[in-house]
Structure formats: structure tokens, C-alpha cells
Enzyme design. Structure first.
Site, PDB file in Angstrom:
ATOM      1  N   ASN A  40     -34.406  -9.671 -39.293  1.00  0.00           N
ATOM      2  CA  ASN A  40     -32.959  -9.537 -39.274  1.00  0.00           C
ATOM      3  C   ASN A  40     -32.566  -8.072 -39.106  1.00  0.00           C
ATOM      4  OD1 ASN A  40     -33.997  -9.336 -41.949  1.00  0.00           O
ATOM      5  ND2 ASN A  40     -32.022  -9.795 -42.853  1.00  0.00           N
ATOM      6  N   GLU A  42     -29.169  -6.007 -39.522  1.00  0.00           N
ATOM      7  CA  GLU A  42     -27.774  -6.025 -39.946  1.00  0.00           C
ATOM      8  C   GLU A  42     -27.013  -4.835 -39.365  1.00  0.00           C
ATOM      9  OE1 GLU A  42     -27.910  -6.466 -44.225  1.00  0.00           O
ATOM     10  OE2 GLU A  42     -28.655  -8.521 -44.040  1.00  0.00           O
ATOM     11  N   CYS A  51     -30.000 -12.512 -36.997  1.00  0.00           N
ATOM     12  CA  CYS A  51     -31.042 -13.122 -37.825  1.00  0.00           C
ATOM     13  C   CYS A  51     -32.433 -12.894 -37.233  1.00  0.00           C
ATOM     14  CB  CYS A  51     -30.805 -14.625 -37.941  1.00  0.00           C
ATOM     15  SG  CYS A  51     -29.428 -15.099 -39.004  1.00  0.00           S
ATOM     16  N   GLU A  53     -34.704 -15.082 -36.659  1.00  0.00           N
ATOM     17  CA  GLU A  53     -35.035 -16.085 -35.649  1.00  0.00           C
ATOM     18  C   GLU A  53     -34.483 -15.673 -34.281  1.00  0.00           C
ATOM     19  OE1 GLU A  53     -33.705 -16.502 -38.600  1.00  0.00           O
ATOM     20  OE2 GLU A  53     -34.191 -18.428 -39.512  1.00  0.00           O
ATOM     21  N   CYS A  84     -30.323 -20.538 -40.818  1.00  0.00           N
ATOM     22  CA  CYS A  84     -28.878 -20.800 -40.830  1.00  0.00           C
ATOM     23  C   CYS A  84     -28.522 -21.771 -39.703  1.00  0.00           C
ATOM     24  CB  CYS A  84     -28.090 -19.501 -40.702  1.00  0.00           C
ATOM     25  SG  CYS A  84     -28.019 -18.833 -39.023  1.00  0.00           S
ATOM     26  N   CYS A  87     -28.901 -20.439 -36.137  1.00  0.00           N
ATOM     27  CA  CYS A  87     -30.301 -20.291 -35.709  1.00  0.00           C
ATOM     28  C   CYS A  87     -30.933 -21.646 -35.424  1.00  0.00           C
ATOM     29  CB  CYS A  87     -31.106 -19.521 -36.754  1.00  0.00           C
ATOM     30  SG  CYS A  87     -30.742 -17.763 -36.685  1.00  0.00           S
TER      31      CYS A  87
HETATM   32  N1  THU Z   1     -31.055 -14.409 -42.331  1.00  0.00           N
HETATM   33  C1  THU Z   1     -32.016 -14.527 -41.367  1.00  0.00           C
HETATM   34  O1  THU Z   1     -32.387 -13.543 -40.720  1.00  0.00           O
HETATM   35  N2  THU Z   1     -32.562 -15.737 -41.145  1.00  0.00           N
HETATM   36  C2  THU Z   1     -32.303 -16.855 -41.881  1.00  0.00           C
HETATM   37  O2  THU Z   1     -32.894 -17.891 -41.627  1.00  0.00           O
HETATM   38  C3  THU Z   1     -31.322 -16.790 -42.983  1.00  0.00           C
HETATM   39  C4  THU Z   1     -30.551 -15.533 -43.082  1.00  0.00           C
HETATM   40  C5  THU Z   1     -30.509 -13.080 -42.598  1.00  0.00           C
HETATM   41  C6  THU Z   1     -29.129 -12.797 -42.115  1.00  0.00           C
HETATM   42  C7  THU Z   1     -28.703 -11.657 -43.016  1.00  0.00           C
HETATM   43  O3  THU Z   1     -29.188 -10.439 -42.472  1.00  0.00           O
HETATM   44  C8  THU Z   1     -29.434 -11.930 -44.302  1.00  0.00           C
HETATM   45  O4  THU Z   1     -30.466 -12.859 -43.992  1.00  0.00           O
HETATM   46  C9  THU Z   1     -28.552 -12.500 -45.423  1.00  0.00           C
HETATM   47  O5  THU Z   1     -27.838 -13.583 -44.942  1.00  0.00           O
END
Ligand code: THU
Length: 135
Positions: A40, A42, A51, A53, A84, A87
Site C-alpha cells: 500500500n 498512502e 492498496c 493488491e 477491500c 480490490c
Molecule cells: N489496504 C490494503 O492495501 N489492502 C487491503 O486489502 C486492505 C487495506 C490498505 C489501504 C490503506 O493504506 C490501509 O490498508 C488502511 O486501510
């Protein structure tokens, strides 16, 4: 599967998650056997974050691959991390409903599901067939 754990764990180390402090790594195996990873990333403009994925899918597509055969996602919480909704749809673009998805914690807990179980009723090209407007 252990190679995917190793690959996703390494990618997770590189996650940029200063806002949630929740690092995630993903590894995708393709039909040809290659493995692509993502983490991920941000952003201070929060909705711009991506994310793990999504990163793995982008790397896969940039390398010329299109068919997912296996997915693993790993994070540091107590519960195995669950992709999520967005994804799930992104994975369904390149993976069949029977593709196994392993959800893992860095402490060693795992849960597994098929992509079709994670996203029943996925929107697909089938839903656009037969639109008579013809623009
Ligand atoms: N996140 C992912 O990268 N993948 C997931 O399957 C669930 C959530 C990340 C997004 C964000 O940067 C952090 O987790 C908190 O939501």
C-alpha cells in the site's frame, strides 16, 4: 504458497503507510508462474492512496501478464487481512472465480477463500451485453 508469503512480506516492508500505520503486502502468481508484488502507498490527500493488491496488479500488467492464478495478502493485524471491495473487483478483472486468495497475518494466521466467494455477483462484461442504445 510459502513463496507468496515470503514475497508479500518483503513488499509489505516497503509499504508507505504513515497515516494508517497499517502496512499491507500482496503477491500475485500468474498463469505462467511469475510472481508480482505490491504494497500500500498512502498519500497525504487520503483518497489518493492505493492498496497493496492494486500495486501488484499494476506490476503484473506492466510486465505483460493478464491472468491471475493465486493471490496472497498479508498485514500485521490480529485477523487475516481481507481485500477491500475495490480490490476484489480489481482482482476479478484478471482472476477467475475459483482463484484461491490467502489472507494472512505476519504472526502466521491464515484464512482462504476463492475470489468468487469474496465477490459474488461481480460486475462483468456480461452485464453490458445487449444495451440497445448503440452510441
Ligand atoms: N489496504 C490494503 O492495501 N489492502 C487491503 O486489502 C486492505 C487495506 C490498505 C489501504 C490503506 O493504506 C490501509 O490498508 C488502511 O486501510
Amino acid at each position: 504458497m510459502q513463496d507468496l508469503v515470503t514475497a508479500a512480506t518483503a513488499a509489505r516492508e516497503n509499504a508507505h503507510a504513515p497515516y494508517s500505520n497499517f502496512k499491507v503486502g500482496a503477491a500475485i502468481r500468474t498463469a505462467t508462474g511469475r510472481v508480482f508484488t505490491g504494497c500500500n502507498v498512502e498519500n497525504i490527500a487520503y483518497p489518493e492512496g492505493t492498496c497493496a493488491e492494486a500495486g501488484a496488479i499494476a506490476a503484473m500488467v506492466a510486465a505483460g501478464e493478464r491472468e491471475i492464478s493465486e493471490v496472497l495478502v498479508i498485514a500485521g493485524g490480529e485477523e487475516p487481512v481481507s481485500p477491500c471491495g475495490g480490490c476484489r473487483q480489481k482482482l476479478a478483472e484478471f482472476g477467475a472465480p475459483d482463484v484461491p486468495v490467502t489472507m494472512a497475518t505476519i504472526s502466521g494466521r491464515i484464512a482462504t477463500a476463492r475470489l468468487g466467494e469474496l465477490l459474488p455477483g461481480a460486475f462483468s462484461a456480461r452485464h453490458m451485453a445487449g444495451d440497445g442504445e448503440g452510441e
